[in-house]
Design a protein around this motif. Structure first.
Motif, PDB file in Angstrom:
ATOM      1  N   UNK A 742       0.853  -1.186   0.000  1.00 61.56           N
ATOM      2  CA  UNK A 742       0.000   0.000   0.000  1.00 61.56           C
ATOM      3  C   UNK A 742       0.888   1.235   0.000  1.00 61.56           C
ATOM      4  N   UNK A 744       1.243   5.631  -1.631  1.00 69.02           N
ATOM      5  CA  UNK A 744       0.682   6.714  -2.425  1.00 69.02           C
ATOM      6  C   UNK A 744       1.227   6.675  -3.849  1.00 69.02           C
ATOM      7  N   UNK A 746       1.747   9.151  -5.694  1.00 69.16           N
ATOM      8  CA  UNK A 746       2.655  10.289  -5.809  1.00 69.16           C
ATOM      9  C   UNK A 746       4.123   9.852  -5.755  1.00 69.16           C
ATOM     10  N   UNK A 747       4.433   8.899  -4.871  1.00 66.24           N
ATOM     11  CA  UNK A 747       5.807   8.462  -4.702  1.00 66.24           C
ATOM     12  C   UNK A 747       6.389   7.900  -5.977  1.00 66.24           C
ATOM     13  N   UNK A 893      -4.286   4.122   8.960  1.00 63.82           N
ATOM     14  CA  UNK A 893      -3.036   4.566   9.551  1.00 63.82           C
ATOM     15  C   UNK A 893      -3.372   5.461  10.735  1.00 63.82           C
TER      16      UNK A 893
ATOM     17  N   UNK B 161       6.799  13.028  12.723  1.00 68.57           N
ATOM     18  CA  UNK B 161       7.402  13.702  11.572  1.00 68.57           C
ATOM     19  C   UNK B 161       8.753  14.305  11.946  1.00 68.57           C
ATOM     20  N   UNK B 195       3.436   0.800   5.118  1.00 66.65           N
ATOM     21  CA  UNK B 195       2.589   1.902   4.647  1.00 66.65           C
ATOM     22  C   UNK B 195       2.609   3.096   5.608  1.00 66.65           C
ATOM     23  N   UNK B 196       2.942   2.859   6.889  1.00 69.16           N
ATOM     24  CA  UNK B 196       3.074   3.975   7.821  1.00 69.16           C
ATOM     25  C   UNK B 196       4.130   4.958   7.325  1.00 69.16           C
ATOM     26  N   UNK B 198       5.233   5.363   4.408  1.00 74.70           N
ATOM     27  CA  UNK B 198       4.862   6.021   3.161  1.00 74.70           C
ATOM     28  C   UNK B 198       3.904   7.174   3.427  1.00 74.70           C
ATOM     29  N   UNK B 199       2.956   6.915   4.327  1.00 75.30           N
ATOM     30  CA  UNK B 199       1.959   7.950   4.608  1.00 75.30           C
ATOM     31  C   UNK B 199       2.633   9.157   5.282  1.00 75.30           C
ATOM     32  N   UNK B 200       3.497   8.885   6.273  1.00 75.14           N
ATOM     33  CA  UNK B 200       4.144  10.002   6.965  1.00 75.14           C
ATOM     34  C   UNK B 200       5.115  10.730   6.057  1.00 75.14           C
ATOM     35  N   UNK B 201       5.768   9.937   5.181  1.00 70.20           N
ATOM     36  CA  UNK B 201       6.700  10.560   4.261  1.00 70.20           C
ATOM     37  C   UNK B 201       5.940  11.517   3.347  1.00 70.20           C
ATOM     38  N   UNK B 202       4.738  11.109   2.947  1.00 73.72           N
ATOM     39  CA  UNK B 202       3.924  11.973   2.089  1.00 73.72           C
ATOM     40  C   UNK B 202       3.576  13.265   2.830  1.00 73.72           C
ATOM     41  N   UNK B 203       3.243  13.152   4.130  1.00 74.54           N
ATOM     42  CA  UNK B 203       2.929  14.343   4.916  1.00 74.54           C
ATOM     43  C   UNK B 203       4.140  15.275   5.003  1.00 74.54           C
ATOM     44  N   UNK B 205       6.649  15.428   3.041  1.00 73.14           N
ATOM     45  CA  UNK B 205       6.939  16.054   1.740  1.00 73.14           C
ATOM     46  C   UNK B 205       6.053  17.259   1.511  1.00 73.14           C
TER      47      UNK B 205
END
Lengths: 907, 230
Positions: A742, A744, A746-747, A893, B161, B195-196, B198-203, B205
């Motif tokens: 899973x 995003x 975007x990555x 999450x 973060x 996925x944690x 990835x989600x935090x990395x997106x935030x 960014x």
């Protein structure tokens, strides 16, 4: 345990029952005390109301008996045509089960559940047709009179003096989803009779007049009401069990009924059935075959089998056991199965030794923890029925071949001859011993009959030749009468005991043979590796044990029956339809069963632990023999062993296929990686060496540098071709395992555009991804490759300075669409689909490098993800490539700082 | 910051590749020792006191990952791994074992030297020398005061973060796998929840990158992890 909570096992059983019930059709029974109360009318009325609400109702079979009101209600319904069956030259009409199954109505009306079908129908009874309709998911309305209920049949018979032959097993009635009692007070019924509203056929009028007496009608009405009340009561109990209203059911005491060779076996069974129903407990019926009972004539044995069958139909578990003593065997069985109540007939033995007490007494004495219930003996008419079989069985027992009798007479003569010279030396008492020896020898050698004959002969010979006055039957001394009596008694008892022992030995031998045969078969089966071998073993065994010709029909992976497995000995003539029926229903069919009993073959489904593996077809030489309970048990074990062997063979082949697949996959992978290593290593060296030209001293001239640069470019291009070819090979061979995670979108867009940064340097790139895109589950490396290929294509086929746009949005069918567009010349019209083929290129004659594997790879990757990819025109001119990825259910999450992030998180 | 020429050991079984790697490194002023097997590599690293190891993963006498694990028991010198394109699992395994960066074959001199320079730079900067202030792009992080500013404006980061950014900054220029990030930022109990990250990395960014879909600092290494570039 305080029992407050429902027993999980029971709940599970109930849930399973409910599931099974949900798929089944619903059965509604219109139940009445006697004919003429208006059951059929009530059924039609209820059906009419449903039909008006739009339910698809058809009439399967209705007997209006010429009543006008009923006939009026029938009109307007669709009636299924009846089937014509020719039986013994007469044309008979019968309910057409196949027609009903083919028609698949929502509801079908089938009158007279207890009706017996005409010979040649699929099932002997109509209720069995109804069962099949229900299994097929069709709702059924039907009617039953109280006198047709199996357990009440004899009670009604005794009340009215008329016993009907057509019965419905109680379990069918109890399993009905709804029972509607159609009630009419006796006076009104009689009134209707008098007014002629209930039509009576002329020829039976007298009997029926007898039947429709007010006393009878009241009793029948009471029975019907009470039976319905019982049913409601058991529904209440089931409800309580569901809701765990009270801890009522700690133990389930079960009931054991014992039947003997007497005629009243069915009475015991019916009584036991009533008691069991009232107590709502499971019940067993057993027959203990003691050595002496094995001498019974065929007629009696048949009756016992019939009684056991009756018990089975009424919902009992049946067993026929063998033991030397009936009482011991019964007690052992009761203890084994946790049965606390034993039902026996009163005066179970006609010949009883006074010190033993009655049968029930003996059970009570030996097992004080069992409740013994005695059922009244049948009186009156059955008594003369009792004598007949007894005589015949005695005859049967004594009907040893005449040679045996002659031989036992010879034995007597011999004894006399031997005794003659000894008479002078020995006492008379010792001479008598010699004669006893002769009786024992006769019993051992020739069985009971000749031994009894020998006893009498010996006494006579002893008297005639030895007891003074000799050579006369007259007896001088009265004390010799005592000698005769004892001699005769000892002779008879020894004869009986010896004969019994001999018989038991024979039984044991037969049983041992059977066990050995089973053992040998399972040993042979354990070595079988192919269905053909199993079929051959099966045939051999069936021939030996059942004297039957056997074949097996194996089902393939799609549950389709194939041809019977060929065996050297030939295959009996199998009827594919019956075979399929037995397989589909998982029950036996054909000869000796309830289904299509007319067939000469018996079809037994081969049920293995995982699923039914096929059907065993048996053509017995003597079908009656196969019906005997012990034979059926043996047959069950036999079928089970074959089924398990078939299943094992199936899994052996599955394992083999898997091993081969794994091996070939391993080979493919190692081949691919070897090729890729061998191709890449020189390429890597080439790139590096071309680069290192720049590092040489003195530095290369401008021209040399340019050549080195071109070399590098070409090598890199070749490398990408090799990559494409290897990727395609991997994808096509199925050797790619997706590493889906899973993440995003975007990555992966970011990493793809970064990887293509140098290629896209001459173009304008715009990335537009919506903020609220959910996480998607995909293999990042492969999807990056798709994007890289699409971007590479866009760069290749558009002039420099063109706009390339990457975007995404929710698309159709729970997918997310991702696209790469450009404002270049666009795709050649009509080739939007072709370009995804291998070795296809957008412009055939162009000088743009590449062999056209890129898009084929993209398609393979996207399809492996469960999406699809297509090409088209961009709205404002240019090419547009869209691929979709399934949304799935993204994981949640947890967020550490709600205030700051909550509003940003949309997934 | 040119000091005594750094010592680099190249473990690679292909002589041609070894040769050009050596030429490139020597042009950069490194002192290069070669090894063609895991065994030789271990001997060289133990005796030469190298500043860096360039290691091919597919060696004839064993797996390069074993060498990394061995090395990491007594040294923290940078390790750059050379690997084929399709073997993501091998790369992740090598990085988890302690490698700092990787290069996909075929690679050019320029790529190699860029990575080598970055790793050497990190080594000279590493122990204790890290200031508590970090500036990149429009962002200024003060780790001692736990504040982040963007264009001079305070920027709110959640505790995770913040930890993530600190860890990335501490390991700038190295490739960090999802597993490493989870273990060091979330704790050992979370290593499977990729996925944690990835989600935090997106935030993160969204907060520190100008264009999160075309990041310049937090770069994604597809299928492997992240690389933070200052």
């Amino acid at each position: 345990m305080n029992g407050r909570r429902p027993d999980p096992d029971q709940l599970l059983t109930r849930i399973k029952e409910e599931e099974a019930r949900a798929a089944r059709g619903k059965l509604k029974i219109f139940f009445g005390a006697s004919a003429g109360v208006g059951k059929t009318y009530g059924m039609l009325w209820a059906a009419r109301q449903l039909a008006q609400q739009g339910t698809d109702v058809v009439i399967g079979v209705i007997e209006t008996h010429g009543r006008k009101e009923t006939q009026a209600l029938v009109d307007g319904f669709e009636r299924l045509p009846l089937r014509d069956i020719v039986h013994r030259g007469m044309l008979l009409r019968e309910f057409d089960i196949d027609g009903a199954l083919a028609r698949q109505p929502a509801l079908i009306l089938v009158d007279e559940l207890a009706h017996s079908n005409v010979a040649g129908s699929r099932h002997p009874k109509r209720w069995q047709d109804v069962e099949e309709l229900l299994s097929a998911g069709i709702d059924v309305y039907s009617t039953v009179n109280v006198q047709h209920l199996e357990t009440l049949n004899d009670v009604v018979g005794r009340i009215t003096g008329i016993r009907v032959g057509e019965t419905v097993p109680d379990h069918v009635f109890d399993a009905a989803d709804e029972v509607v009692l159609v009630d009419l007070p006796p006076d009104e019924l009689l009134q209707r009779l008098r007014e002629g509203k209930v039509y009576l056929p002329q020829q039976a009028e007298r009997a029926i007049q007898n039947f429709f007496r007010k006393g009878n009608l009241i009793a029948l009405r009471e029975l019907a009401l009470r039976r319905t009340a019982d049913r409601v009561d058991s529904q209440m109990i089931a409800y309580r069990r569901d809701r765990a209203v009270a801890p009522v059911w700690q133990t389930r005491e079960s009931l054991l009924a014992c039947i003997g060779p007497q005629t009243d076996g069915d009475r015991i069974i019916r009584s036991a059935a009533r008691i069991a129903t009232r107590l709502d407990v499971p019940w067993h019926v057993i027959y203990v075959e003691t050595p002496e009972l094995q001498h019974l004539g065929d007629g009696r044995r048949q009756r016992i089998l019939k009684n056991l069958k009756l018990a089975q139909d009424m919902g009992a578990e049946t067993a026929s056991l063998s033991g030397s003593d009936a009482v011991d065997t019964i007690i052992a069985y009761a203890r084994d199965h946790n049965l606390a109540k034993v039902v026996v007939g009163r005066g179970h033995r006609k010949f009883r030794l006074p010190w033993l007490g009655s049968f029930a007494d003996r059970i009570g004495r030996l097992a004080s923890d069992l409740d013994v219930i005695q059922v009244a003996r049948e009186d009156g008419p059955s008594d003369h029925g009792r004598e007949g079989p007894t005589d015949s069985s005695l005859l049967d027992r004594l009907s040893a071949p005449w040679r045996s009798f002659v031989m036992s007479a010879v034995l007597c003569t011999l004894a006399t001859l031997v005794a003659m010279p000894l008479h002078a030396i020995f006492d008379l008492a010792n001479i008598a011993m010699l004669f006893l020896l002769a009786v024992v020898l006769a019993a051992v050698r020739y069985g009971l009959g000749p031994a009894i004959a020998a006893s009498f002969l010996n006494v006579a010979a002893f008297d005639f030749f030895f007891v003074p006055p000799r050579f006369s039957f007259a007896v001088g001394d009265v004390q010799y009468l005592m000698t005769f009596a004892v001699m005769l008694a000892v002779g008879l008892i020894t004869a009986k005991l010896t004969a019994g022992l001999k018989f038991q030995a024979r039984v044991a031998r037969v049983r041992e043979q059977r066990v050995r045969a089973l053992y040998e078969m399972s040993r042979d089966l354990s070595g079988a590796l192919m269905p053909e071998q199993i079929a051959e073993i099966c045939q051999r065994f069936a021939e030996k044990v059942f004297s039957a010709c056997a074949a097996i029909v194996v089902a393939d992976d799609d549950n389709q029956l194939r041809h019977p497995v060929d065996v050297p000995g030939g295959v009996p003539p199998i009827d594919p339809a019956i075979c399929q029926w037995a397989f589909d229903h998982g029950t036996e069919a054909g000869c000796g069963t309830d289904t299509l009993a007319g067939s000469p073959l018996l079809y037994v489904p081969l049920a293995a632990p995982m699923r039914t593996r096929g059907v065993l077809a048996l053509q017995p030489q003597d079908p009656q023999r196969l019906m005997a309970p012990e034979q059926r048990r043996l047959l069950d074990t036999f079928a089970r062993l074959i089924a398990i062997a078939l299943e094992r063979v199936h899994y052996v082949s599955v394992a083999q296929t898997t091993t081969v697949q794994m091996e070939s996959e391993r080979l493919r992978n190692s081949l691919l990686s070897a090729i890729s290593h061998d191709l890449r290593t020189p390429l890597s060296a080439l790139v590096g060496l071309a680069d290192s030209l720049f590092l040489t001293q003195p530095p290369p001239t401008a021209q040399q540098a340019e050549i080195a640069g071109s070399m590098r470019e070409e090598v890199l291009r070749m490398n990408s071709q090799v990559n494409n070819l290897l990727d395609m090979a991997r994808l096509q061979a199925g050797a790619v395992r997706l590493n889906r995670q899973w993440q995003p979108l975007e990555e992966v867009v970011g990493s793809a555009t970064k990887a293509m940064a140098s290629v896209l340097a001459q173009h304008r790139l715009s990335v537009r991804l919506p903020e609220d895109l959910p996480l998607l589950e995909f293999d990042a490396v492969l999807i990056e490759r798709v994007l890289v290929n699409l971007l590479d294509n866009a760069a290749k086929y558009t002039p420099s300075g063109s706009l390339i746009e990457v975007g995404a949005a929710p698309g159709a069918r729970d997918h997310i669409d991702v696209w790469v567009e450009d404002d270049g010349p666009g795709l050649p019209a009509g080739r939007e689909e072709q370009i995804f083929q291998k070795f296809e290129r957008g412009r055939k004659e162009s000088t743009t490098p590449g062999v056209g594997l890129g898009l084929a790879i993209c398609r393979a990757i996207v399809e492996a993800h469960g999406g699809n990819i297509s090409a088209g025109k961009r709205a404002n001119g240019g090419a547009r490539f869209v691929f979709s990825l399934p949304r799935g259910k993204p994981p949640l999450v947890e967020v550490d700082d709600e205030g700051a992030i909550a509003e940003e998180i949309h997934w | 910051m040119k000091e005594a020429s750094p010592i680099v050991i190249v473990v690679e079984d292909e002589a041609k590749i070894r040769r050009f790697v050596r030429m490139s490194l020597e042009s950069e002023g490194c002192q290069v020792y070669e090894a063609d097997s895991v065994k030789r590599g271990l001997i060289e690293t133990a005796t030469r006191k190298p500043d860096m190891v360039v290691l091919d993963l597919g060696l004839p006498d064993g797996d390069g990952v074993g060498l990394i694990r061995d090395l990491r028991t007594w040294s923290d010198i940078p390790v750059i791994v050379l690997s084929a394109r399709t073997s993501e699992m091998d790369k992740v395994e090598a990085l988890d074992a302690g490698a700092d960066d990787y290069l996909i074959k075929p690679f050019g001199t320029a790529e190699l030297l860029a990575r080598v320079r970055a790793q050497l730079r990190r080594r000279t900067r590493a122990p204790g020398s890290a200031t508590s202030i970090l500036e990149f792009g429009k962002i200024r992080v003060d780790f001692s005061r736990r504040t982040v500013e963007r264009d001079g404006e305070p920027l709110h980061l959640t505790p995770i973060e913040h930890r993530l950014l600190a860890y990335l900054a501490n390991n700038a220029d190295s490739v960090l796998t999802h597993r490493q990030l989870l273990k060091n930022v979330w704790g050992p109990g979370h290593v499977e929840d990729a996925h944690y990250v990835r989600v935090y990395m997106a935030h993160l960014r969204k907060k520190i990158e100008d264009d999160p879909s075309q990041p310049r600092h937090i770069l994604t290494e597809a299928g492997i992890g992240y690389r933070f570039v200052i």
